[in-house]
Design an enzyme around this catalytic site. Sequence first.
Site, PDB file in Angstrom:
ATOM      1  N   TYR A  94      -6.026 -36.036  -9.646  1.00 48.23           N
ATOM      2  CA  TYR A  94      -6.231 -35.147  -8.460  1.00 48.23           C
ATOM      3  C   TYR A  94      -5.387 -35.960  -7.188  1.00 48.23           C
ATOM      4  O   TYR A  94      -5.473 -35.560  -6.209  1.00 48.23           O
ATOM      5  CB  TYR A  94      -7.795 -35.355  -7.952  1.00 48.23           C
ATOM      6  CG  TYR A  94      -8.455 -34.239  -8.943  1.00 48.23           C
ATOM      7  CD1 TYR A  94      -8.368 -32.817  -8.993  1.00 48.23           C
ATOM      8  CD2 TYR A  94      -9.386 -34.792  -9.929  1.00 48.23           C
ATOM      9  CE1 TYR A  94      -8.940 -32.148  -9.853  1.00 48.23           C
ATOM     10  CE2 TYR A  94     -10.222 -33.913 -10.651  1.00 48.23           C
ATOM     11  CZ  TYR A  94      -9.800 -32.576 -10.616  1.00 48.23           C
ATOM     12  OH  TYR A  94     -10.587 -31.824 -11.341  1.00 48.23           O
ATOM     13  N   TYR A 471     -11.636 -24.908  -8.282  1.00 45.88           N
ATOM     14  CA  TYR A 471     -12.711 -25.750  -7.269  1.00 45.88           C
ATOM     15  C   TYR A 471     -12.240 -26.565  -6.815  1.00 45.88           C
ATOM     16  O   TYR A 471     -13.138 -27.474  -5.953  1.00 45.88           O
ATOM     17  CB  TYR A 471     -14.058 -25.750  -8.249  1.00 45.88           C
ATOM     18  CG  TYR A 471     -14.152 -27.155  -8.900  1.00 45.88           C
ATOM     19  CD1 TYR A 471     -13.491 -27.490 -10.202  1.00 45.88           C
ATOM     20  CD2 TYR A 471     -14.896 -28.283  -8.469  1.00 45.88           C
ATOM     21  CE1 TYR A 471     -13.725 -28.536 -10.857  1.00 45.88           C
ATOM     22  CE2 TYR A 471     -15.091 -29.439  -8.961  1.00 45.88           C
ATOM     23  CZ  TYR A 471     -14.444 -29.540 -10.198  1.00 45.88           C
ATOM     24  OH  TYR A 471     -14.675 -30.733 -10.600  1.00 45.88           O
ATOM     25  N   ARG A 472     -11.128 -27.568  -7.328  1.00 50.34           N
ATOM     26  CA  ARG A 472     -10.510 -28.866  -6.996  1.00 50.34           C
ATOM     27  C   ARG A 472      -9.315 -28.871  -7.502  1.00 50.34           C
ATOM     28  O   ARG A 472      -8.824 -28.380  -8.629  1.00 50.34           O
ATOM     29  CB  ARG A 472     -11.626 -29.741  -7.863  1.00 50.34           C
ATOM     30  CG  ARG A 472     -11.260 -31.115  -7.266  1.00 50.34           C
ATOM     31  CD  ARG A 472     -12.466 -31.981  -7.924  1.00 50.34           C
ATOM     32  NE  ARG A 472     -12.371 -33.483  -7.900  1.00 50.34           N
ATOM     33  CZ  ARG A 472     -12.979 -34.107  -8.535  1.00 50.34           C
ATOM     34  NH1 ARG A 472     -13.946 -33.983  -9.656  1.00 50.34           N
ATOM     35  NH2 ARG A 472     -13.088 -35.441  -8.399  1.00 50.34           N
TER      36      ARG A 472
END
Lengths: 514, 108
Positions: A94, A471-472
């Site tokens: 991420y 969501y991310r």
Amino acid sequence: MASKFIALPKGVSEKSFTAAIGEFRRIVGQDSVLVTAEQLAPYIKTMMPVSDADHTPSASLLATTVEQIQKIVRICNKYKVPIWMISTGRNFGYGSAAPAERGQVVLDLKRMNRILEVDPDLCFALVEPGVTYKQLYDYIQEHKYPLWLSCPAPSAIAGPTGNTLDRGVGYTPYGEHFLFACGMEVVLANGEVLRTGMGSLPKSNTWQVFKWGYGPYLDGIFTQSNYGIVTKFGFWLMPAPPAFKPFVIQYEQEDDIVEIVETIRPLRISGVIPNAVVIAHALYEAPTKARRSDYMTGPGTITDEAVRRIMKDHKLGAWNVYAALYGTQEQIDVNWKIVTEAFGKSGKAKILTDQEAGDDPAFQYRAALMRGDMTLKEFSLYNWRGGGGSMWFAPVSQARGSETLKQMAMTKRILGKYGLDYSGEFIVGMRDMHHIVDVLYDRTDPAVVKAAYQCFDELLTEFSNEGYGTYRVNTAFMDKVAHTYGPVQRHVHKTLKKALDPNGILAPGKSGIR
Amino acid sequence: MNATRAERTASALILTGLFAIVTAAGVAWATSQEPPASGFVWKDGAEVYAKVCAFCHEAKVGPTIRGRGLDPAYIRFVVRHGNRAMPAFRTAEIDDESLAEVAEYVSK
């Protein structure tokens, strides 16, 4: 003349930045302001398919106290210097510890690592952002508290504050981590310190036991956001159950996911199976015990035929459903009967427990995660393609069989177009599923890097066209995902940003918010 | 150079003093336990290895690194820069002193 910094914040002159660095040094000390290429090297390494230069920080500040952070934000406002906050900096796939934009100053809170309180009666913890799950796990063991953690897969080196603030998940009954958050301390951009919920009340002893406080609930706006710097984080811990029974249910065909989800959903919603169940594809589990090169060489997506051979050789299902029962032995016996009857109906399911699968490396690490133990075994995924490239593609799905089959087929088709494998799983929430796909690629091959970028971009586009939201996401794609949620939400996010951080000093670009 | 372990502990104690002053000013929350004076500090290289490195390098995720006579300077470089899928570790996580100790520990 060459700059004395490896990068500069956008719109900030070297002269201004030099002055800001001087003031930062007076606050945290000479040695806790990092600016050289050597000092900043660990912040630059990411797993994303973009140039490291796009995410190179200008400096890193190793703060250790709230008071230092209050002073730091004042300097940031004065010089318009943006800071990117990290806690343990372990958001692999991420963006890791690198800032969203080149030149941002990392505010590294890893050294704020005090465990402030663990209450074994009320089962909660209050920690600083640099506390890792491993540190807390050891603390609980040393004190012999009958408490369990819920961790994401990189449990040992990640921490509860960062994971929960990014709305990460774990695998126990407390797996939806933000549901179990209770109270934060936040340094705002103007230097004020806010304690959310009951924490705003002087002498309160209910900060970590009652989430809502009085008036609008604020904790949510400090998750996946850039509205404040969380310096203390409270959350609930699970009482250790008297008995624990992990199990795996294997299915042979990819389209069996429909039956799996239709069977799991009522068990999950009713609480018969209380934990965040994982439905893992064969290719998600295979790296714990197989090498891709033994089954497939050369470029391109792994064939279905090779996957079937891996399943046969390494005792994997096309889908592997990991779940557990918790409670007294009597409770487990009752629920086990319900589970086995539900999954036994069609005759397709193969149900294995610790007795049959206890030696299996995939089962072992899944069982460890379902009881909140420390493991990094899931990192075996990174050996699958090699080369250090990884992005988590994380669309949300209804917990409905037809939907999961559709999402899996879409993902597999798009990955296949770019020569990438489907390393996917579904993490079962109360009514949703986090469809989690590790987009693995060789980051040392420029052509593969380019393909991985295009692939991820197409996944996001096609999924949002179908109404599936992510969501991310990693820092290279935050703007794109923010755009998929429409202009009104972006406007509200921006309005809050302007109100709370008018100079835009806190993590500009986080979740597409500036 | 980064602060030594002893310096960091000392500064943490001083800062804890400041914290106590602030809490006395009325922003305290009531706890059943006294917050610790300082944060976590590594004891030695063996502890770093056991609590970080071993989770991959003793679990068949990363290669075996102990007992191979690897050059401590090389180990320090890889820890700070990472290597392919291996993440890089910051001074905030593993300070220079502890890194030197774990590099020695691994190389032997």
